[in-house]
Design an enzyme around this catalytic site. Structure first.
Site, short mmCIF file in Angstrom:
data_model
loop_
_atom_site.label_atom_id
_atom_site.label_comp_id
_atom_site.label_asym_id
_atom_site.label_seq_id
_atom_site.Cartn_x
_atom_site.Cartn_y
_atom_site.Cartn_z
N HIS A 362 31.34 65.22 42.88
CA HIS A 362 30.70 64.77 41.75
C HIS A 362 31.29 65.84 40.42
CE1 HIS A 362 26.48 65.15 44.65
NE2 HIS A 362 27.52 63.94 45.02
N CYS A 675 38.00 45.88 39.81
CA CYS A 675 36.85 47.63 39.83
C CYS A 675 37.92 48.86 40.36
CB CYS A 675 36.04 47.35 39.02
SG CYS A 675 35.35 47.54 40.18
C1 PEP Z 1 35.83 50.97 44.24
O1 PEP Z 1 35.44 51.09 45.96
O2 PEP Z 1 36.38 50.24 44.20
C2 PEP Z 1 35.05 50.97 43.78
C3 PEP Z 1 35.52 51.10 41.98
O3 PEP Z 1 33.77 51.80 43.28
P1 PEP Z 1 33.81 53.34 43.92
O4 PEP Z 1 35.51 54.24 43.18
O5 PEP Z 1 32.90 54.13 42.73
O6 PEP Z 1 33.45 53.73 45.23
#
Ligand code: PEP
Ligand code: MG
Length: 746
Positions: A362, A675
Site C-alpha cells: 500500500h 494503462c
Molecule cells: C495493470 O494491471 O496494468 C493496472 C493498470 O492495474 P494495477 O497496476 O492497479 O493492477
C-alpha cells in the site's frame, strides 16, 4: 552469584568513572582495556572496532604489543575475533590456538595466551566491534564472567553511540559518519536528494550504568506493567483484522514473558540501567534475526523489536515527536510505513526509503500516487541513518547513498539536473498535441488515485485520467468509507478535472491488497486469487455502494466506469448490469443521473482477448492493464524481484498478442487504451501506439517524454519495422527499434 554481581557492578561503576574523566577517545579506550584486564584478572584485554563494514581494527590493548594498535586488522569472519563479529555470539575457549579458524598474528605477541573470551560490541543490530580478554592459564571463562563482559560490551556500545571513542583513524571516525550505500529495489522511479527524516527516531540512552539496581528494577517493572496494559488495550479494540490480531497476540506473549523480564532484571543487577538492559535484550534479538530465515520467526523477532522500542519510549519518555524540526527536502526513512501515515506526510517528502515493503504494498501504491521516488528493501538503513543525514535516493536503480562522498553527490546532482532540464523542455510541449509525423494523434492520459494527483492533470497537459485507482481511498482508511464520503471525493475529483474524462476503475482489492477492515482470506496464490471484480460480484455490497457514490458524484455530468480484472464475458455482463440497476434505482429516487455513461472493462487476463464478439460489442471501451496482463502472459509474478524484469513487453509474442487485441477491438469499433506502467516508458509507448492503440495512460511525469518522442517519429514506419521483425522471426524488437530511433532526428 551475589559476589560476582556486585563485582560486575563495581566494574561498571569504575568503567563509568573512567569514561567520565576528560580525555580523547584513544586515552579512554586505553584506560578501559587496562581496567577490564585488571578487574577480570586477565593478562590481556583488547578492543577491536570496525573501520568499515568488513574490517575490524585493533584500537586498544592491555597486554598485546602496543605497536600493533591500529595496525592489526582482520576481515569479518576471519580468526576468532572475526568470528565473534560475524556471528554476534561470544567465543569462549580454554585453548584458542586449537580452535577452528584461529589466526596467528605474530605482531601482537598473542601466541602465548591460551584462554580467549570474545564478545560482540553491538547496539540494536549495529555491529560496532569486539572486546576480548585473554589469559595464559588454560581455562574456560565462567558463565558469570561471560555475562559480565557482555554487560561491559553493552556499556561500550552505548558510549560508542554517544561518541565517547571518537579519535584519529578509520575505526575511530565515529559512528554514523561514514558514507554507506544501500542496494535495495525500485518501488517507484525517480531521483531525489535531501536529508533523512526518520519515521521512528531512535531512542537515545544517555545513562547505561546505574548505581541503584533496586530503583532500576522498580522502573523496569513499572514500565513493563504499563506496556502490558497498553497492549491489552490495543487488543481489546474492535475492528482488528486477523493479521493485526496476530501481531498483537505476539506482543502480548512477549510482554507477559517472564524470561524477558527476568533477563533484563539480571542485567540490571549486574549494573546496567533499565534502558540499557532493554537494549541489550533487543540487540540479542536483532542478532538472532540476522541468522533466522523462517519468515514467521523473523516476524516474531520484529515484533519483539517493536515491543522493545515501545518499552524504551515508556522508560525514557521520548515519544516519536522528538521536537526535531523536519529538514528541508525530507527523505523519509522507515522500516515500513502504512499508506495513511505516508499520505499524512504527503507531498512534503522528496523520497521514501524502506527496509521492508514490496512493489505492490500500500505504501508503494501511495508513493506512486504522490510521484515520489521509493526504494524498498534497503536493509538496515534505519540502524545507520540519523535524522538530518545527507541522502540520495535513486529510485530508478533501487540504490540509496547515505552521507555520500562529494564525487557521488556531484554525479547524482548532474543526473537530477539533466532530468529537470528535460522536464522543463517537455513543459514547453504541454499544450501541443501528441501528433506523430505521419499525422496519427495519440491521446495521452494520466493514472491517478488520490485528490493529490489532480493538480498534475493541468501541469502535465494530460488529456484526461485514463485510470483512477479507487482502491487508494479505501486503503488509507481504518473503516469502509461511507457512500456520502466517497461521493464527495469523486465529485471533487470531477470538479478538479474540469470536464476532462476520468475513467473510474471500481475497487481492485483482495488477496494482497487487503483492506484493514476486510476479513483476510489466506490464499496460496493471491495474484490469481479472489480479487477485484471477483470480490465485487461475490460480495456486491461494497461495489454497489461505490457505484451509487459514483452516480451521485456525477449528477448531471458524464460518468466513465471500468471494471478491473475481468476474465470472462459473464463477469462483465453482471457488473455492467449492476451499474445499470443502480442508475435505474437513482432514477426512481428522483436523483440527478449522469449526463452520459461509458462502461468499460480492463483487459488484464489473456482469456479476455479471446472472449466472444458480444463482449467487444457490449464494452464501451477496453483498457489493457499491461502490468497484470504481462504477468499472466509470461507467467512471471510482478511482485517477485527474481522474475519481474525477466520478460520484456517488446518480446514479439507479446506484441503479436497485443495486435490480436487491437484487431478484435477494431472489428467491433471498440475504443482501446493501454494503462499499465509500460505506457509511460517512451520506447514501449511508441510501439504500443504503432500497433494501433490510440490512447495511453501513464504516470503524469511520463507524459512529457512520451509526447516528445511521438512528435518526432513516423508511427507507420515503426509499424512496418515491427511487422518486418515479426515476419523475419525476431524474438524481440527492442534493439531494432532503438537502432531505428537512433537514425531519427530526435
Ligand atoms: C495493470 O494491471 O496494468 C493496472 C493498470 O492495474 P494495477 O497496476 O492497479 O493492477
Ligand atoms: Mg491490474
Amino acid at each position: 552469584m551475589d559476589r560476582t554481581e556486585s563485582e560486575s557492578r563495581k566494574l561498571l561503576r569504575r568503567l563509568r568513572d573512567t569514561l567520565a574523566e576528560p580525555g580523547a577517545g584513544q586515552e579512554r579506550l586505553d584506560r578501559i582495556t587496562h581496567l577490564i584486564a585488571d578487574s577480570m584478572g586477565c593478562e590481556v584485554c583488547s578492543i577491536y572496532l570496525f573501520r568499515d563494514e568488513e574490517t575490524l581494527e585493533l584500537c586498544a590493548t592491555e597486554g598485546l604489543r602496543s605497536e600493533s594498535v591500529h595496525k592489526t586488522r582482520m576481515r569479518i569472519g576471519e580468526g576468532l575475533v572475526g568470528r565473534v563479529a560475524r556471528t554476534l555470539t561470544p567465543v569462549n575457549t580454554a585453548n584458542a590456538p586449537a580452535e577452528k579458524g584461529f589466526r596467528y598474528m605474530p605482531e601482537t605477541g598473542e601466541e602465548i595466551y591460551s584462554s580467549f573470551l570474545g564478545v560482540p560490541i553491538q547496539r540494536v543490530g549495529e555491529k560496532l566491534g569486539v572486546i576480548v580478554v585473554q589469559s595464559k592459564t588454560a581455562r574456560e571463562f565462567s558463565v558469570d564472567e561471560v555475562d559480565a563482559l557482555e554487560v561491559v560490551a553493552m556499556v561500550l556500545a552505548e558510549m560508542t553511540e554517544l561518541g565517547a571513542f571518537v579519535g584519529d583513524g578509520g575505526a575511530m571516525a565515529g559512528l554514523h559518519k561514514r558514507p554507506v550505500m544501500f542496494r535495495g529495489a525500485t518501488g517507484q522511479e525517480g531521483a531525489a536528494e535531501g536529508r533523512v527524516w526518520l519515521h521512528e527516531p531512535r531512542v537515545v540512552v544517555t545513562n547505561p550504568v546505574a548505581d541503584d539496581p533496586l530503583t532500576e528494577i522498580e522502573r523496569i517493572r513499572a514500565a513493563v506493567s504499563e506496556l502490558r496494559v497498553s497492549v491489552d488495550d490495543l487488543l481489546a479494540a474492535e475492528s482488528l483484522d486477523k493479521e493485526q490480531k496476530q501481531v498483537l497476540e505476539a506482543y502480548r506473549m512477549f510482554a507477559h514473558s517472564r524470561g524477558w523480564l527476568r533477563r533484563m532484571e539480571e542485567d540490571i543487577t549486574r549494573g546496567l540501567s533499565a534502558e540499557a538492559a532493554v537494549e541489550k535484550e533487543q540487540s540479542t534479538a536483532r542478532a538472532r534475526l540476522e541468522s533466522v530465515a523462517d519468515p514467521y520467526l523473523r516476524d516474531r523477532l520484529h515484533d519483539l523489536d517493536d515491543l522493545s522500542n515501545r518499552l524504551l519510549r515508556i522508560l525514557t519518555g521520548q515519544g516519536r515527536n522528538t521536537g526535531a524540526e523536519m529538514p528541508e527536502s525530507p527523505i523519509l526513512v522507515a522500516r515500513n510505513i502504512g499508506p495513511a501515515e505516508l499520505l499524512d506526510y504527503g507531498r512534503k517528502l522528496r523520497g521514501v526509503v524502506l527496509e521492508e515493503g514490496s512493489v505492490g504494498s500500500h505504501a508503494a501504491v501511495v508513493a506512486r500516487a504522490l510521484a515520489i521516488p521509493l526504494v524498498i528493501h534497503a536493509d538496515r538503513i534505519t540502524t545507520e541513518a540519523l535524522n538530518g543525514d545527507a541522502i540520495l535516493v535513486d529510485g530508478d536503480q533501487g540504490v540509496v547513498h547515505l552521507r555520500p562522498e562529494d564525487t557521488v553527490a556531484a554525479a547524482f546532482r548532474d543526473k537530477i539536473a539533466m532530468q529537470a532540464a528535460a522536464q522543463s523542455r517537455y513543459a514547453g510541449l504541454r499544450d501541443l498535441p501528441a501528433e506523430a509525423r505521419c499525422g496519427t494523434r495519440i491521446a495521452l492520459h494520466m493514472n491517478a488515485g488520490l485528490m493529490a494527483d489532480l493538480p498534475s492533470l493541468v501541469g502535465s497537459g494530460a488529456d484526461g485520467v485514463g485510470l483512477f485507482r479507487t482502491e487508494l481511498q479505501f486503503l488509507i482508511r481504518a473503516h469502509v468509507p461511507k457512500r456520502s464520503e466517497l461521493a464527495a471525493i469523486y465529485s471533487s475529483v470531477m470538479d478538479a478535472a474540469k470536464g476532462k474524462r476520468i475513467a473510474f476503475r471500481t475497487l481492485d482489492i483482495g488477496s494482497d491488497k487487503v483492506l484493514p477492515y476486510m476479513k483476510r482470506v489466506d490464499e496460496p496464490n493471491p495474484a490469481m486469487g479472489w480479487r477485484a471484480i471477483r470480490v465485487g460480484l461475490d460480495k456486491p455490497g461494497v461495489m454497489r455502494m461505490q457505484l451509487q457514490a459514483l452516480i451521485r458524484a456525477a449528477g448531471g455530468r458524464p460518468l466513465t466506469v471500468m471494471f478491473p480484472f475481468v476474465a470472462e464475458i459473464g463477469e462483465f455482463d453482471r457488473a455492467r448490469q449492476m451499474l445499470l440497476d443502480e442508475i435505474e434505482r437513482e432514477r426512481q429516487l428522483g436523483h440527478a443521473l449522469p449526463a452520459g455513461l461509458e462502461i468499460g472493462a480492463m483487459l488484464e487476463t489473456p482469456s479476455l482477448a479471446y472472449a466472444p464478439d458480444a463482449f467487444f460489442q457490449t464494452c464501451d471501451f477496453i483498457s489493457i492493464g499491461g502490468n497484470d496482463l504481462k504477468q499472466f502472459f509470461f507467467a512471471a509474478d510482478r511482485e517477485n524481484e527474481a522474475v519481474r524484469r525477466r520478460y520484456d513487453m517488446l518480446n514479439t509474442s507479446f506484441l503479436r498478442f497485443v495486435s490480436h487485441i487491437v484487431g478484435r477491438c477494431a472489428a467491433s469499433d471498440t475504443p482501446l487504451s493501454f494503462c499499465g506502467e509500460d505506457a509511460g516508458r517512451p520506447i514501449e509507448a511508441l510501439c504500443i501506439a504503432a500497433l494501433g492503440i490510440r490512447t495511453l495512460s501513464m504516470r503524469p511525469a511520463s507524459i512529457g517524454p512520451v509526447k516528445h518522442l511521438i512528435r518526432r517519429v513516423d508511427l507507420t514506419e515503426l509499424r512496418a519495422l515491427i511487422d518486418r521483425e515479426c515476419a523475419s522471426g525476431a524474438a524481440n524488437v527492442r534493439i531494432p527499434v532503438m537502432e531505428w530511433l537512433a537514425r531519427q532526428d530526435i
